[in-house]
Design a protein around this motif. Structure first.
Motif, PDB file in Angstrom:
ATOM      1  N   ASP A 181      -2.810 -10.639  -0.361  1.00 12.04           N
ATOM      2  CA  ASP A 181      -2.483 -11.990  -1.069  1.00 12.04           C
ATOM      3  C   ASP A 181      -2.581 -11.652  -2.603  1.00 12.04           C
ATOM      4  OD1 ASP A 181      -2.182 -13.433   1.114  1.00 12.04           O
ATOM      5  OD2 ASP A 181      -4.368 -14.128   1.079  1.00 12.04           O
ATOM      6  N   GLY A 182      -1.744 -12.261  -3.290  1.00 10.44           N
ATOM      7  CA  GLY A 182      -1.744 -12.226  -4.706  1.00 10.44           C
ATOM      8  C   GLY A 182      -1.123 -10.976  -5.321  1.00 10.44           C
ATOM      9  N   THR A 183      -0.591 -10.014  -4.580  1.00 11.03           N
ATOM     10  CA  THR A 183      -0.018  -8.947  -4.934  1.00 11.03           C
ATOM     11  C   THR A 183       1.446  -8.837  -5.297  1.00 11.03           C
ATOM     12  OG1 THR A 183      -1.540  -7.596  -3.529  1.00 11.03           O
ATOM     13  CG2 THR A 183       0.066  -6.523  -4.413  1.00 11.03           C
ATOM     14  N   ASP A 184       1.520  -8.452  -6.670  1.00  8.74           N
ATOM     15  CA  ASP A 184       3.040  -8.597  -7.156  1.00  8.74           C
ATOM     16  C   ASP A 184       3.509  -7.147  -7.204  1.00  8.74           C
ATOM     17  OD1 ASP A 184       1.474  -7.361  -9.356  1.00  8.74           O
ATOM     18  OD2 ASP A 184       2.259  -8.741 -10.849  1.00  8.74           O
ATOM     19  N   LEU A 185       4.741  -6.852  -7.838  1.00 10.08           N
ATOM     20  CA  LEU A 185       5.486  -5.755  -7.893  1.00 10.08           C
ATOM     21  C   LEU A 185       4.734  -4.649  -8.524  1.00 10.08           C
ATOM     22  CD1 LEU A 185       7.885  -3.800  -6.935  1.00 10.08           C
ATOM     23  CD2 LEU A 185       9.091  -4.780  -8.969  1.00 10.08           C
ATOM     24  N   ALA A 186       4.079  -4.938  -9.668  1.00 10.65           N
ATOM     25  CA  ALA A 186       3.441  -4.159 -10.405  1.00 10.65           C
ATOM     26  C   ALA A 186       1.904  -3.746  -9.895  1.00 10.65           C
ATOM     27  CB  ALA A 186       2.963  -4.894 -11.706  1.00 10.65           C
ATOM     28  N   GLY A 187       1.507  -4.668  -8.956  1.00  9.25           N
ATOM     29  CA  GLY A 187       0.235  -4.042  -8.022  1.00  9.25           C
ATOM     30  C   GLY A 187       0.742  -3.061  -7.108  1.00  9.25           C
ATOM     31  N   VAL A 188       1.736  -3.193  -6.535  1.00  7.72           N
ATOM     32  CA  VAL A 188       2.062  -2.409  -5.468  1.00  7.72           C
ATOM     33  C   VAL A 188       2.692  -0.971  -6.113  1.00  7.72           C
ATOM     34  CG1 VAL A 188       3.836  -1.978  -3.281  1.00  7.72           C
ATOM     35  CG2 VAL A 188       2.843  -4.366  -4.035  1.00  7.72           C
ATOM     36  N   LEU A 189       3.381  -1.194  -7.133  1.00  2.00           N
ATOM     37  CA  LEU A 189       3.897   0.331  -7.855  1.00  2.00           C
ATOM     38  C   LEU A 189       2.697   0.832  -8.321  1.00  2.00           C
ATOM     39  CD1 LEU A 189       6.966  -1.106  -9.925  1.00  2.00           C
ATOM     40  CD2 LEU A 189       6.754   0.437  -7.865  1.00  2.00           C
ATOM     41  N   GLY A 190       1.351   0.004  -8.824  1.00  2.00           N
ATOM     42  CA  GLY A 190       0.100   0.909  -9.260  1.00  2.00           C
ATOM     43  C   GLY A 190      -0.367   1.819  -8.021  1.00  2.00           C
ATOM     44  N   VAL A 191      -0.131   0.974  -6.823  1.00  2.00           N
ATOM     45  CA  VAL A 191      -0.837   1.854  -5.638  1.00  2.00           C
ATOM     46  C   VAL A 191       0.153   3.075  -5.335  1.00  2.00           C
ATOM     47  CG1 VAL A 191      -1.440   1.780  -3.113  1.00  2.00           C
ATOM     48  CG2 VAL A 191      -1.864  -0.147  -4.574  1.00  2.00           C
ATOM     49  N   LEU A 192       1.391   2.729  -5.296  1.00  2.00           N
ATOM     50  CA  LEU A 192       2.604   3.793  -5.021  1.00  2.00           C
ATOM     51  C   LEU A 192       2.234   5.059  -5.997  1.00  2.00           C
ATOM     52  CD1 LEU A 192       5.392   4.965  -3.784  1.00  2.00           C
ATOM     53  CD2 LEU A 192       6.403   3.533  -5.827  1.00  2.00           C
ATOM     54  N   THR A 193       2.122   4.580  -7.356  1.00  2.00           N
ATOM     55  CA  THR A 193       2.022   5.758  -8.419  1.00  2.00           C
ATOM     56  C   THR A 193       0.760   6.753  -8.222  1.00  2.00           C
ATOM     57  OG1 THR A 193       3.272   4.357 -10.096  1.00  2.00           O
ATOM     58  CG2 THR A 193       1.822   6.087 -10.845  1.00  2.00           C
ATOM     59  N   TRP A 194      -0.414   5.878  -7.752  1.00  2.00           N
ATOM     60  CA  TRP A 194      -1.639   6.612  -7.211  1.00  2.00           C
ATOM     61  C   TRP A 194      -1.351   7.674  -6.356  1.00  2.00           C
ATOM     62  CZ3 TRP A 194      -5.038   7.540  -3.259  1.00  2.00           C
ATOM     63  CH2 TRP A 194      -6.102   8.240  -3.706  1.00  2.00           C
ATOM     64  N   HIS A 195      -0.490   7.217  -5.130  1.00  2.00           N
ATOM     65  CA  HIS A 195      -0.426   8.182  -4.318  1.00  2.00           C
ATOM     66  C   HIS A 195       0.559   9.213  -4.576  1.00  2.00           C
ATOM     67  CE1 HIS A 195      -2.505   6.442  -0.953  1.00  2.00           C
ATOM     68  NE2 HIS A 195      -2.293   5.352  -1.266  1.00  2.00           N
ATOM     69  N   GLN A 196       1.657   8.843  -5.655  1.00  2.00           N
ATOM     70  CA  GLN A 196       2.430   9.961  -6.073  1.00  2.00           C
ATOM     71  C   GLN A 196       1.713  11.025  -6.884  1.00  2.00           C
ATOM     72  OE1 GLN A 196       4.981   7.139  -8.346  1.00  2.00           O
ATOM     73  NE2 GLN A 196       6.672   7.900  -7.100  1.00  2.00           N
ATOM     74  N   THR A 197       0.539  10.860  -7.626  1.00  2.00           N
ATOM     75  CA  THR A 197      -0.280  11.516  -8.253  1.00  2.00           C
ATOM     76  C   THR A 197      -1.250  12.300  -7.518  1.00  2.00           C
ATOM     77  OG1 THR A 197      -1.990  10.050  -8.820  1.00  2.00           O
ATOM     78  CG2 THR A 197       0.005  10.036 -10.515  1.00  2.00           C
ATOM     79  N   GLU A 198      -1.597  11.830  -6.422  1.00  2.00           N
ATOM     80  CA  GLU A 198      -2.482  12.301  -5.562  1.00  2.00           C
ATOM     81  C   GLU A 198      -1.882  13.377  -4.455  1.00  2.00           C
ATOM     82  OE1 GLU A 198      -5.856  12.456  -5.505  1.00  2.00           O
ATOM     83  OE2 GLU A 198      -5.516  11.308  -7.429  1.00  2.00           O
ATOM     84  N   SER A 199      -0.578  13.112  -3.754  1.00  2.00           N
ATOM     85  CA  SER A 199      -0.166  13.838  -2.850  1.00  2.00           C
ATOM     86  C   SER A 199       1.252  14.389  -3.099  1.00  2.00           C
ATOM     87  CB  SER A 199      -0.170  12.738  -1.666  1.00  2.00           C
ATOM     88  OG  SER A 199       0.506  13.500  -0.543  1.00  2.00           O
ATOM     89  N   THR A 200       1.288  15.809  -3.224  1.00  2.00           N
ATOM     90  CA  THR A 200       2.557  16.360  -3.346  1.00  2.00           C
ATOM     91  C   THR A 200       3.566  16.296  -2.218  1.00  2.00           C
ATOM     92  OG1 THR A 200       1.759  18.468  -2.542  1.00  2.00           O
ATOM     93  CG2 THR A 200       1.526  18.307  -4.780  1.00  2.00           C
TER      94      THR A 200
END
Length: 197
Positions: A87-106
């Motif tokens: 609840d309350g998540t917007d595109l920027a929030g989901v992209l923040g999680v996506l970006t974290w995974h991009q920086t953590e997992s080759t």
């Protein structure tokens, strides 16, 4: 000659299923770290050592290298889906999680950076499925008229472009490059962190 325990000696408790779940989580976390540092070809023994378990425990959970990599990827995608469903998540929030995974997992970067527009015959089915799940999670938060919605492929092309920019020896450097890539694309990204639901 085997030594029998004395009556007042206690054996360590066997946590059974709790230990199995803990070991599996430790192996996935260790694999994520090792893959980020050394790539997907790292010996499985290094992952077992990092997780503080024996190789037998590793093979009980993951019979081969592909099964372990898939478990890491599944966790990446699952967190993005959870963030998108919160609840309350917007595109920027989901992209923040996506970006974290991009920086953590080759390994995760690899599935996001693949060219899905060409011939898909060489693409492993699981990678295509995971990439499509990420796209659905993001697309569900894409406002009408958003710059990443102009053409059907724009969203995942942008994700692939950012994934291509995620390079560097440290997580901080990879994050800085990812955020710079999103900024150059004119896309707002929320706090870069794992989803904690």
């Amino acid at each position: 000659m085997t030594r029998r325990p004395l009556p007042d000696e206690r054996r360590p408790a066997n946590d059974g299923p709790k230990a199995a779940a803990r070991n599996r989580a430790a192996l996935i976390a260790a694999a994520r770290e090792i893959y980020a540092e050394h790539g997907l070809d790292t010996p499985l023994s290094a992952i077992a050592r990092r997780a503080h378990v024996g190789q037998g425990v590793l093979y009980r959970h993951f019979p081969d290298r592909a099964a372990l990599a898939l478990a890491v990827l599944e966790e990446n995608v699952g967190q993005i889906e959870q963030a998108a469903a919160a609840d309350g998540t917007d595109l920027a929030g989901v992209l923040g999680v996506l970006t974290w995974h991009q920086t953590e997992s080759t390994a995760f970067v690899g599935i996001l950076h693949a060219d899905w527009t060409g011939s898909r015959s060489a693409t492993p089915a699981y990678a295509l499925t995971l990439s499509q799940r990420v796209e659905r999670a993001l697309r569900g938060h894409l406002p009408h008229g958003h710059r990443l919605a102009a053409q059907p492929d724009d969203l995942m092309i942008a994700v692939g472009m950012v994934s291509g920019a995620v390079t560097g020896p440290t997580r901080e450097q990879r994050e800085r490059r990812a955020l710079a890539a999103w900024r150059l694309l004119g896309v707002e990204v929320g706090p870069v962190r794992p989803f904690e639901g």
